[in-house]
Write a protein that holds these residues in place. Structure first.
Motif, short mmCIF file in Angstrom:
data_model
loop_
_atom_site.label_atom_id
_atom_site.label_comp_id
_atom_site.label_asym_id
_atom_site.label_seq_id
_atom_site.Cartn_x
_atom_site.Cartn_y
_atom_site.Cartn_z
N LYS A 129 0.84 -1.19 0.00
CA LYS A 129 0.00 0.00 0.00
C LYS A 129 0.88 1.25 0.00
O LYS A 129 1.86 1.34 0.73
CB LYS A 129 -0.89 -0.01 1.24
CG LYS A 129 -1.86 1.17 1.35
CD LYS A 129 -2.67 1.03 2.63
CE LYS A 129 -3.58 2.23 2.83
NZ LYS A 129 -4.63 2.30 1.82
N HIS A 130 0.53 2.23 -0.83
CA HIS A 130 1.32 3.45 -0.91
C HIS A 130 0.49 4.64 -0.45
O HIS A 130 -0.66 4.81 -0.84
CB HIS A 130 1.81 3.69 -2.34
CG HIS A 130 2.86 2.73 -2.76
ND1 HIS A 130 4.19 2.90 -2.47
CD2 HIS A 130 2.78 1.55 -3.43
CE1 HIS A 130 4.88 1.90 -2.95
NE2 HIS A 130 4.05 1.06 -3.54
N ASN A 149 4.53 -0.97 15.15
CA ASN A 149 4.48 -1.77 13.93
C ASN A 149 3.79 -1.03 12.79
O ASN A 149 3.02 -0.10 13.01
CB ASN A 149 3.73 -3.09 14.21
CG ASN A 149 4.27 -3.80 15.45
OD1 ASN A 149 3.58 -3.93 16.44
ND2 ASN A 149 5.51 -4.21 15.38
N VAL A 150 4.09 -1.46 11.57
CA VAL A 150 3.46 -0.85 10.40
C VAL A 150 1.98 -1.22 10.35
O VAL A 150 1.15 -0.45 9.90
CB VAL A 150 4.19 -1.28 9.12
CG1 VAL A 150 3.54 -0.66 7.89
CG2 VAL A 150 5.66 -0.88 9.19
N GLN A 180 -5.30 1.87 14.52
CA GLN A 180 -6.22 0.87 13.97
C GLN A 180 -5.46 -0.20 13.20
O GLN A 180 -5.78 -1.39 13.30
CB GLN A 180 -7.22 1.55 13.04
CG GLN A 180 -8.22 2.45 13.75
CD GLN A 180 -9.09 3.23 12.77
OE1 GLN A 180 -8.66 3.55 11.66
NE2 GLN A 180 -10.30 3.53 13.17
N ALA A 181 -4.45 0.22 12.44
CA ALA A 181 -3.67 -0.74 11.65
C ALA A 181 -2.96 -1.74 12.57
O ALA A 181 -2.90 -2.94 12.27
CB ALA A 181 -2.66 -0.01 10.79
N ASN A 182 -2.44 -1.25 13.70
CA ASN A 182 -1.79 -2.15 14.65
C ASN A 182 -2.79 -3.12 15.27
O ASN A 182 -2.51 -4.31 15.40
CB ASN A 182 -1.08 -1.34 15.72
CG ASN A 182 0.32 -0.94 15.33
OD1 ASN A 182 1.30 -1.52 15.80
ND2 ASN A 182 0.45 0.04 14.45
N GLN A 189 -0.07 -3.46 3.80
CA GLN A 189 0.92 -2.76 4.61
C GLN A 189 1.40 -1.52 3.88
O GLN A 189 1.42 -1.46 2.64
CB GLN A 189 2.11 -3.67 4.94
CG GLN A 189 1.81 -4.62 6.10
CD GLN A 189 3.03 -4.85 6.98
OE1 GLN A 189 4.11 -5.15 6.51
NE2 GLN A 189 2.85 -4.72 8.29
N VAL A 190 1.77 -0.53 4.66
CA VAL A 190 2.31 0.71 4.12
C VAL A 190 3.82 0.54 3.90
O VAL A 190 4.52 -0.02 4.74
CB VAL A 190 2.06 1.88 5.10
CG1 VAL A 190 2.81 3.12 4.67
CG2 VAL A 190 0.56 2.16 5.19
N ASP A 191 4.29 1.01 2.77
CA ASP A 191 5.71 0.93 2.44
C ASP A 191 6.43 2.13 3.05
O ASP A 191 6.25 3.27 2.60
CB ASP A 191 5.86 0.93 0.91
CG ASP A 191 7.27 0.60 0.48
OD1 ASP A 191 8.17 0.57 1.34
OD2 ASP A 191 7.48 0.38 -0.73
#
Length: 251
Positions: free
Chosen positions: A2-3, A33-34, A46-48, A231-233
Motif C-alpha cells: 500500500k502506498h 508496527n506498520v 487501527q492498523a496495529n 501494509q504501508v511501504d
C-alpha cells in the motif's frame, strides 16, 4: 504494498523512528508496527490492532485455556498485550521478551496501570530465551524477526514450543540491502544502549526465503501468507518488497 503520499510516508516514518528510539511525540499510543491496513483503516493505531487480530486468529489465542502459555517476542511498548486480554479476552498466561529495557519498563508500568498483574516480561534478546523446553503453546513475533539473528531465534522458538505448538511472525522482505541496513541501524541503537552485541553485516544476509527454509529443516510445517497489499511501504523506492505472515507448527 500500500502506498501513501510522500507527506504521509514521511510522518509515519518519523513517528516510527521516534517511538523506536524511546521518545514521545504527539501519538496518543505508542505503536511500534506498520500494521495491517484495509479500506476501513484510518490510523496507525487501527492498523496495529488489525495486525494483533491477525495474530490472534492464526495462533488461535482466544481458544487457549487458562493453563496454556503464550510468548510474545519483541513486544515493543506492550499495547498488544493489553489488547489481546482486554479486547479479545485471551485467557492464556502471557509472557513477553524485549531487547530494550526502556520499553520493558514502559510496558510494565502500562500493565500495572491497566490492572494486568499476571503478564511476565523479561529483558533480553530473542536469540536467548530464558524459558524451559516445551513451555509454550504459542510464540509470536510482530515485525521484529528482521531485527534478529533469525536462525538463532528459530532454534530457541523450536525449543520452547510444545509439540504441535505454533510460531507466528509478520515480517517485511526488504528487497534491497539498503532497506535492511536502515532497519539494522535502528535495532543496533537499541543493542548498543542495552549492551548487547551488534548485528554487524546482518542486512547483507537477511532473507525471508532462507528463514522459511530453515524453519522447515528445523522441524516446522510452514504456511506463508503474502499481505503486502495491506501494509504501508515505509521506503517507497520501487524495489518490490513484500510483507509476509508466517505460521510455523512444530512437528
Amino acid at each position: 504494498m500500500k502506498h501513501l503520499d510522500d507527506s504521509q510516508i514521511d510522518e509515519l516514518w518519523k513517528s516510527y523512528k521516534y517511538l523506536w528510539q524511546g521518545y514521545n511525540n504527539n501519538e496518543k499510543i505508542r505503536c511500534m508496527n506498520v500494521g495491517y491496513w484495509d479500506e476501513y483503516t484510518l490510523t496507525i493505531k487501527q492498523a496495529n490492532e488489525n495486525l494483533y487480530c491477525m495474530f490472534a486468529k492464526h495462533l488461535g489465542l482466544m481458544e487457549l485455556a487458562e493453563d496454556a502459555s503464550f510468548l510474545d517476542v519483541g513486544f515493543g511498548y506492550g499495547y498488544q498485550l493489553v489488547y489481546w486480554q482486554q479486547a479479545l479476552g485471551v485467557r492464556a498466561k502471557i509472557f513477553g521478551r524485549n531487547i530494550d529495557q526502556y520499553q520493558v519498563d514502559y510496558a510494565r508500568n502500562l500493565l500495572a496501570e491497566m490492572g494486568y498483574s499476571g503478564i511476565e516480561l523479561s529483558h533480553g534478546m530473542a536469540e536467548e530465551l530464558p524459558y524451559s523446553d516445551a513451555q509454550f503453546e504459542r510464540v509470536a513475533a510482530i515485525e521484529c524477526v528482521f531485527h534478529m539473528e533469525s536462525h538463532r531465534f528459530f532454534d530457541q522458538a523450536y525449543r520452547v514450543l510444545k509439540k504441535g505448538g505454533r510460531l507466528a511472525y509478520s515480517t517485511i522482505d526488504f528487497a534491497s540491502s539498503l532497506d535492511n541496513k536502515r532497519m539494522d541501524d535502528l535495532v543496533n541503537d537499541l543493542r548498543l544502549r542495552n549492551d548487547f552485541p551488534l548485528l554487524g553485516e546482518h542486512h547483507v544476509n537477511n532473507s525471508c526465503q532462507s528463514d522459511i527454509a530453515y524453519l522447515k529443516n528445523l522441524g516446522f510445517d510452514v504456511q506463508v501468507i503474502d499481505f503486502s497489499e495491506h501494509q504501508v511501504d515505509l521506503f517507497p523506492d520501487g524495489d518490490n518488497k513484500k510483507s509476509l505472515f508466517v505460521i510455523a507448527e512444530k512437528r
